[in-house]
Design a protein around this motif. Structure first.
Motif, mmCIF file in Angstrom:
data_model
loop_
_atom_site.group_PDB
_atom_site.id
_atom_site.type_symbol
_atom_site.label_atom_id
_atom_site.label_comp_id
_atom_site.label_asym_id
_atom_site.label_seq_id
_atom_site.Cartn_x
_atom_site.Cartn_y
_atom_site.Cartn_z
ATOM 1 N N UNK A 80 0.832 -1.207 0.000
ATOM 2 C CA UNK A 80 0.000 0.000 0.000
ATOM 3 C C UNK A 80 0.866 1.256 0.000
ATOM 4 N N UNK A 81 1.939 1.248 0.792
ATOM 5 C CA UNK A 81 2.839 2.406 0.837
ATOM 6 C C UNK A 81 3.492 2.631 -0.523
ATOM 7 N N UNK A 82 3.979 1.544 -1.136
ATOM 8 C CA UNK A 82 4.616 1.669 -2.450
ATOM 9 C C UNK A 82 3.635 2.192 -3.488
ATOM 10 N N UNK A 83 2.409 1.715 -3.440
ATOM 11 C CA UNK A 83 1.392 2.188 -4.378
ATOM 12 C C UNK A 83 1.115 3.670 -4.163
ATOM 13 N N UNK A 84 1.029 4.080 -2.905
ATOM 14 C CA UNK A 84 0.729 5.488 -2.625
ATOM 15 C C UNK A 84 1.859 6.416 -3.055
ATOM 16 N N UNK A 85 3.074 5.898 -3.172
ATOM 17 C CA UNK A 85 4.205 6.742 -3.556
ATOM 18 C C UNK A 85 4.381 6.831 -5.071
ATOM 19 N N UNK A 86 3.596 6.048 -5.810
ATOM 20 C CA UNK A 86 3.685 6.115 -7.272
ATOM 21 C C UNK A 86 3.038 7.399 -7.776
ATOM 22 N N UNK A 87 3.560 7.944 -8.871
ATOM 23 C CA UNK A 87 2.893 9.117 -9.442
ATOM 24 C C UNK A 87 1.533 8.690 -9.977
ATOM 25 N N UNK A 88 0.571 9.551 -9.814
ATOM 26 C CA UNK A 88 -0.769 9.192 -10.264
ATOM 27 C C UNK A 88 -1.657 10.404 -10.278
ATOM 28 N N UNK A 89 -2.851 10.234 -9.803
ATOM 29 C CA UNK A 89 -3.823 11.315 -9.824
ATOM 30 C C UNK A 89 -3.380 12.505 -8.993
ATOM 31 N N UNK A 90 -2.639 12.236 -7.916
ATOM 32 C CA UNK A 90 -2.190 13.329 -7.053
ATOM 33 C C UNK A 90 -1.073 14.137 -7.703
ATOM 34 N N UNK A 91 -0.356 13.552 -8.651
ATOM 35 C CA UNK A 91 0.749 14.225 -9.324
ATOM 36 C C UNK A 91 0.373 14.431 -10.788
ATOM 37 N N UNK A 92 0.034 15.660 -11.117
ATOM 38 C CA UNK A 92 -0.355 15.931 -12.494
ATOM 39 C C UNK A 92 0.868 15.885 -13.395
ATOM 40 N N UNK A 93 0.617 15.885 -14.691
ATOM 41 C CA UNK A 93 1.702 15.870 -15.661
ATOM 42 C C UNK A 93 2.563 17.125 -15.498
ATOM 43 N N UNK A 94 1.916 18.237 -15.225
ATOM 44 C CA UNK A 94 2.642 19.495 -15.037
ATOM 45 C C UNK A 94 3.568 19.405 -13.823
ATOM 46 N N UNK A 95 3.065 18.811 -12.724
ATOM 47 C CA UNK A 95 3.896 18.647 -11.521
ATOM 48 C C UNK A 95 5.095 17.747 -11.812
ATOM 49 N N UNK A 96 4.868 16.680 -12.558
ATOM 50 C CA UNK A 96 5.955 15.766 -12.892
ATOM 51 C C UNK A 96 6.988 16.443 -13.783
ATOM 52 N N UNK A 97 6.527 17.237 -14.750
ATOM 53 C CA UNK A 97 7.456 17.968 -15.615
ATOM 54 C C UNK A 97 8.276 18.967 -14.811
ATOM 55 N N UNK A 98 7.633 19.647 -13.855
ATOM 56 C CA UNK A 98 8.349 20.601 -13.000
ATOM 57 C C UNK A 98 9.389 19.869 -12.163
ATOM 58 N N UNK A 99 9.027 18.712 -11.660
ATOM 59 C CA UNK A 99 9.978 17.915 -10.880
ATOM 60 C C UNK A 99 11.174 17.522 -11.734
ATOM 61 N N UNK A 100 10.931 17.140 -12.966
ATOM 62 C CA UNK A 100 12.023 16.776 -13.878
ATOM 63 C C UNK A 100 12.905 17.986 -14.149
ATOM 64 N N UNK A 101 12.291 19.159 -14.384
ATOM 65 C CA UNK A 101 13.082 20.379 -14.612
ATOM 66 C C UNK A 101 13.941 20.700 -13.390
ATOM 67 N N UNK A 102 13.368 20.553 -12.196
ATOM 68 C CA UNK A 102 14.134 20.813 -10.964
ATOM 69 C C UNK A 102 15.325 19.862 -10.860
ATOM 70 N N UNK A 103 15.086 18.604 -11.175
ATOM 71 C CA UNK A 103 16.174 17.628 -11.121
ATOM 72 C C UNK A 103 17.244 17.933 -12.166
ATOM 73 N N UNK A 104 16.826 18.343 -13.359
ATOM 74 C CA UNK A 104 17.794 18.709 -14.390
ATOM 75 C C UNK A 104 18.629 19.907 -13.945
ATOM 76 N N UNK A 105 17.988 20.852 -13.271
ATOM 77 C CA UNK A 105 18.710 22.021 -12.757
ATOM 78 C C UNK A 105 19.733 21.594 -11.706
#
Length: 138
Positions: A80-105
């Motif tokens: 259940x914990x692993x499932x809850x940590x997966x990206x999904x409805x709580x993490x929009x595509x925009x949020x994921x893209x921002x996270x990727x940009x932050x990591x690239x920075x």
């Protein structure tokens, strides 16, 4: 450690193995009682019965069942914990893209620091080489 999906797959595989082990434990160590009028205990010779069922005392059998149940619950909670940590409805595509940009920075900053350290190392090696040459001349 692998990524979240690999961890999730491993946890599900482990849960399946725990289910099988639990069924085996119950099948192997239960007492020979019937639960309904249609249940039958096969007429086995003592040596055959020893191979199929190794009856445990009731308290020990129940303690084993309790431990197996707790292990199953713990593994299910981990899943259940692993499932809850997966990206999904709580993490929009925009949020994921921002996270990727932050990591690239962050990677860019780390790379700049690495290049600066390499440059500094080369300068120190050059100075050391000059010192060694000066010592050899004297």
């Amino acid at each position: 450690m692998g990524d979240r999906l690999t961890q999730l797959q491993d946890a599900v595989d482990q849960l399946a193995n725990q289910f099988i082990a639990s069924f085996y434990y119950i099948e192997r160590h239960h007492d020979l009682e019937t639960f309904g009028p249609n249940d039958k205990i096969p007429d086995l010779k003592p040596e055959q019965m020893q191979q199929q069922v190794d009856t445990l005392p009731a308290e020990e059998f129940q303690a084993g069942q309790l431990e197996l149940a707790r292990d199953l619950i713990t593994k299910e909670q981990q899943i259940e914990y692993l499932i809850s940590s997966l990206p999904g409805l709580d993490n929009s595509e925009r949020d994921q893209e921002q996270s990727i940009r932050d990591l690239e920075e962050e990677i860019g900053v780390a790379e700049a620091q690495r290049l600066e350290a390499v440059k500094e190392k080369d300068e120190v090696l050059a100075k050391l080489d000059q010192v060694l040459r000066a010592i050899r001349r004297h």
